[in-house]
Scaffold this active site. Structure first.
Site, PDB file in Angstrom:
ATOM      1  N   TYR A 286      -1.615   0.913  10.251  1.00 57.27           N
ATOM      2  CA  TYR A 286      -1.840   0.132   8.977  1.00 57.27           C
ATOM      3  C   TYR A 286      -0.560   0.103   8.185  1.00 57.27           C
ATOM      4  O   TYR A 286       0.068  -0.645   7.647  1.00 57.27           O
ATOM      5  CB  TYR A 286      -3.083   0.548   8.340  1.00 57.27           C
ATOM      6  CG  TYR A 286      -3.064  -0.086   7.047  1.00 57.27           C
ATOM      7  CD1 TYR A 286      -3.886  -1.445   6.806  1.00 57.27           C
ATOM      8  CD2 TYR A 286      -2.934   0.659   5.675  1.00 57.27           C
ATOM      9  CE1 TYR A 286      -3.714  -1.934   5.255  1.00 57.27           C
ATOM     10  CE2 TYR A 286      -2.931  -0.090   4.520  1.00 57.27           C
ATOM     11  CZ  TYR A 286      -3.499  -1.225   4.295  1.00 57.27           C
ATOM     12  OH  TYR A 286      -3.540  -1.736   3.106  1.00 57.27           O
TER      13      TYR A 286
ATOM     14  N   GLU B 240       0.380   3.586   1.814  1.00 56.92           N
ATOM     15  CA  GLU B 240       0.508   4.070   3.423  1.00 56.92           C
ATOM     16  C   GLU B 240       1.831   3.732   3.812  1.00 56.92           C
ATOM     17  O   GLU B 240       2.212   4.155   5.005  1.00 56.92           O
ATOM     18  CB  GLU B 240      -0.357   3.242   4.132  1.00 56.92           C
ATOM     19  CG  GLU B 240      -2.020   3.787   3.939  1.00 56.92           C
ATOM     20  CD  GLU B 240      -2.089   5.172   4.643  1.00 56.92           C
ATOM     21  OE1 GLU B 240      -1.753   5.208   5.629  1.00 56.92           O
ATOM     22  OE2 GLU B 240      -2.482   6.046   3.987  1.00 56.92           O
TER      23      GLU B 240
ATOM     24  N   SER C  81       0.607  -1.168   0.105  1.00 57.59           N
ATOM     25  CA  SER C  81       0.152  -0.061  -0.141  1.00 57.59           C
ATOM     26  C   SER C  81       0.747   1.459   0.081  1.00 57.59           C
ATOM     27  O   SER C  81       2.184   1.337   0.543  1.00 57.59           O
ATOM     28  CB  SER C  81      -0.905  -0.086   1.241  1.00 57.59           C
ATOM     29  OG  SER C  81      -1.307   1.229   1.495  1.00 57.59           O
TER      30      SER C  81
HETATM   31  P1  GDP Z   1      -7.120   5.771   3.003  1.00 58.46           P
HETATM   32  O1  GDP Z   1      -6.230   6.317   2.320  1.00 58.46           O
HETATM   33  O2  GDP Z   1      -6.774   4.075   2.932  1.00 58.46           O
HETATM   34  O3  GDP Z   1      -7.253   5.971   4.397  1.00 58.46           O
HETATM   35  O4  GDP Z   1      -8.644   5.717   2.432  1.00 58.46           O
HETATM   36  P2  GDP Z   1     -10.020   6.187   2.964  1.00 58.46           P
HETATM   37  O5  GDP Z   1     -10.970   6.245   1.994  1.00 58.46           O
HETATM   38  O6  GDP Z   1     -10.272   5.529   4.468  1.00 58.46           O
HETATM   39  O7  GDP Z   1      -9.705   7.979   3.458  1.00 58.46           O
HETATM   40  C1  GDP Z   1      -9.054   8.631   2.448  1.00 58.46           C
HETATM   41  C2  GDP Z   1      -8.816  10.132   2.932  1.00 58.46           C
HETATM   42  O8  GDP Z   1     -10.390  10.659   3.319  1.00 58.46           O
HETATM   43  C3  GDP Z   1      -8.280  10.215   4.136  1.00 58.46           C
HETATM   44  O9  GDP Z   1      -7.511  11.512   4.077  1.00 58.46           O
HETATM   45  C4  GDP Z   1      -9.200  10.363   5.162  1.00 58.46           C
HETATM   46  O10 GDP Z   1      -8.665  11.093   6.438  1.00 58.46           O
HETATM   47  C5  GDP Z   1     -10.388  11.155   4.606  1.00 58.46           C
HETATM   48  N1  GDP Z   1     -11.590  11.179   5.110  1.00 58.46           N
HETATM   49  C6  GDP Z   1     -12.535  12.280   5.220  1.00 58.46           C
HETATM   50  N2  GDP Z   1     -13.763  11.780   5.893  1.00 58.46           N
HETATM   51  C7  GDP Z   1     -13.730  10.394   6.042  1.00 58.46           C
HETATM   52  C8  GDP Z   1     -14.737   9.583   6.106  1.00 58.46           C
HETATM   53  O11 GDP Z   1     -15.634   9.699   6.574  1.00 58.46           O
HETATM   54  N3  GDP Z   1     -14.309   8.257   6.332  1.00 58.46           N
HETATM   55  C9  GDP Z   1     -13.177   7.982   5.680  1.00 58.46           C
HETATM   56  N4  GDP Z   1     -12.675   6.557   5.470  1.00 58.46           N
HETATM   57  N5  GDP Z   1     -12.075   8.586   5.138  1.00 58.46           N
HETATM   58  C10 GDP Z   1     -12.337  10.068   5.425  1.00 58.46           C
END
Ligand code: GDP
Length: 330
Positions: free
Chosen positions: A154, A132, A130
């Site tokens: 993660y 990440e 990832s």
């Molecule tokens: P990630 O890159 O694997 O963490 O994918 P996510 O889809 O979980 O998050 C992508 C981005 O969206 C990150 O910067 C989160 O902080 C932002 N984000 C903002 N609001 C939300 C929310 O309600 N849920 C999630 N999952 N991410 C959010």
């Protein structure tokens, strides 16, 4: 015809990968974690195809910590290719359950590598890593040589797993690759990820079923691609003459606000009228400037990400509209 084994077969990528491999004539074995709720909806189409389920597609119960069972499945199915997709994949949740995340994502991968090391017939192996792992990198875009600097549990677990895969390749001669995937989305993305949360809400709001959408930080930027294309890259890695690591990305970052605009545009609405912010969804820390350089994948695998924003959001919104309409008619 070749045989593949997939960990995490019931997830977004697992289901697309299974469809791809079945269409190429593979026999596919999948490892499924036993739970009281059967979560196999994403494989539904395949179950309904004649001559697939229990003929060319077989599911086996095992947990990634269940070494004896995993070894038995490997010895019985003797795969040519092993796709390791399983793990606790939600970055936000990894702050709540860091031990579980490391147990599955980090130790689960090491255990698989240890089993492979002892096998007489070793399958080609790809670990789905990832972006990440890069956390807050010094360079942007990142490539396969960018130092890992994870900033989430993660990301730390994935960095461990990624480095172990490289180590087993270099020290024990395993054909083991890392697919360093940036975010990849689709209508099958879990509803707690931001893209799917947004597209589902845009569809529901446009149908009058919901009024608002509550999110965390809107400033995050991600390199969002389309999952069915990413599983194609995973497959191509295992068809190469030698194992290597590959960044799989579009090469372009967008903000959460860009994704909101594309999704609400698709239903003729302005996202700013509906979105509220809730500290519950804010993370203690997160990666920044995560954008991948897919140069190596493009050169060696002849692979490029085709579907990007706004098309990606449109596909997902349309699918959510269709699903909501279908459930309303039932
Ligand atoms: P990630 O890159 O694997 O963490 O994918 P996510 O889809 O979980 O998050 C992508 C981005 O969206 C990150 O910067 C989160 O902080 C932002 N984000 C903002 N609001 C939300 C929310 O309600 N849920 C999630 N999952 N991410 C959010």
């Amino acid at each position: 015809m070749p045989t593949a084994l997939i960990t995490g077969i019931t997830g977004q990528d697992g289901s697309y990968l299974t469809e791809l491999l079945i269409s190429k004539g593979y026999t596919v074995h999948g490892i499924v974690r036993r739970s009281s709720i059967t979560a196999r909806g994403r494989l539904d189409q395949l179950f309904h195809q004649e001559d697939v389920y229990n003929k060319r597609l077989f599911l086996h119960y095992a947990d990634l910590s269940d070494v004896t069972t995993i070894r038995r499945i490997l010895l019985k199915s003797t795969p040519d290719e092993l796709y390791h997709l399983a793990g606790q994949s939600h970055v936000g949740a990894s702050f709540e359950i860091p031990e579980t995340t490391c147990e599955f994502t980090a130790m689960g991968t090491l255990r698989l590598l240890e089993i492979l090391r002892d096998l007489d017939k070793q399958p080609r192996f790809v670990h789905i890593s990832s972006s990440e792992i890069f956390g807050r990198p010094d360079q942007s875009p990142q490539n396969e040589t960018t130092p890992m600097r994870p900033v989430t549990p993660y990301g730390v677990a994935k960095a461990f797993a990624t480095q172990m895969v490289t180590l087993y390749r270099e020290s024990f001669g395993l054909f083991a690759c890392n697919a360093i995937c940036y975010n990849h989305e689709s209508p099958r993305r879990g509803e707690s990820f931001v893209t799917r949360k947004i597209t589902r809400a845009a569809a529901a709001i446009s149908m009058g079923l919901e009024k608002t959408l509550s999110l965390g930080s809107l400033d995050g930027r991600r390199d969002w691609g389309y999952a069915p294309e990413y599983v194609e890259a995973m497959w191509r890695m295992l068809q190469q003459p030698a194992a290597d690591d590959f960044v799989v990305a579009t090469g372009t970052a967008h903000s959460v606000k860009d994704f909101l605009a594309a999704s609400f545009d698709a239903v003729g609405l302005d996202w700013e009228d509906f979105v509220t912010q809730d500290p519950r969804y804010m993370r203690p820390s997160e990666g920044t400037h995560l954008v991948g350089d897919p140069g190596r994948a493009s050169k060696s695998l002849q692979w490029t990400a085709e579907t990007r924003l706004p098309r990606l959001a449109e596909i997902m919104v349309q699918s959510d509209l269709d699903a909501l309409l279908a459930s309303r008619q039932r």
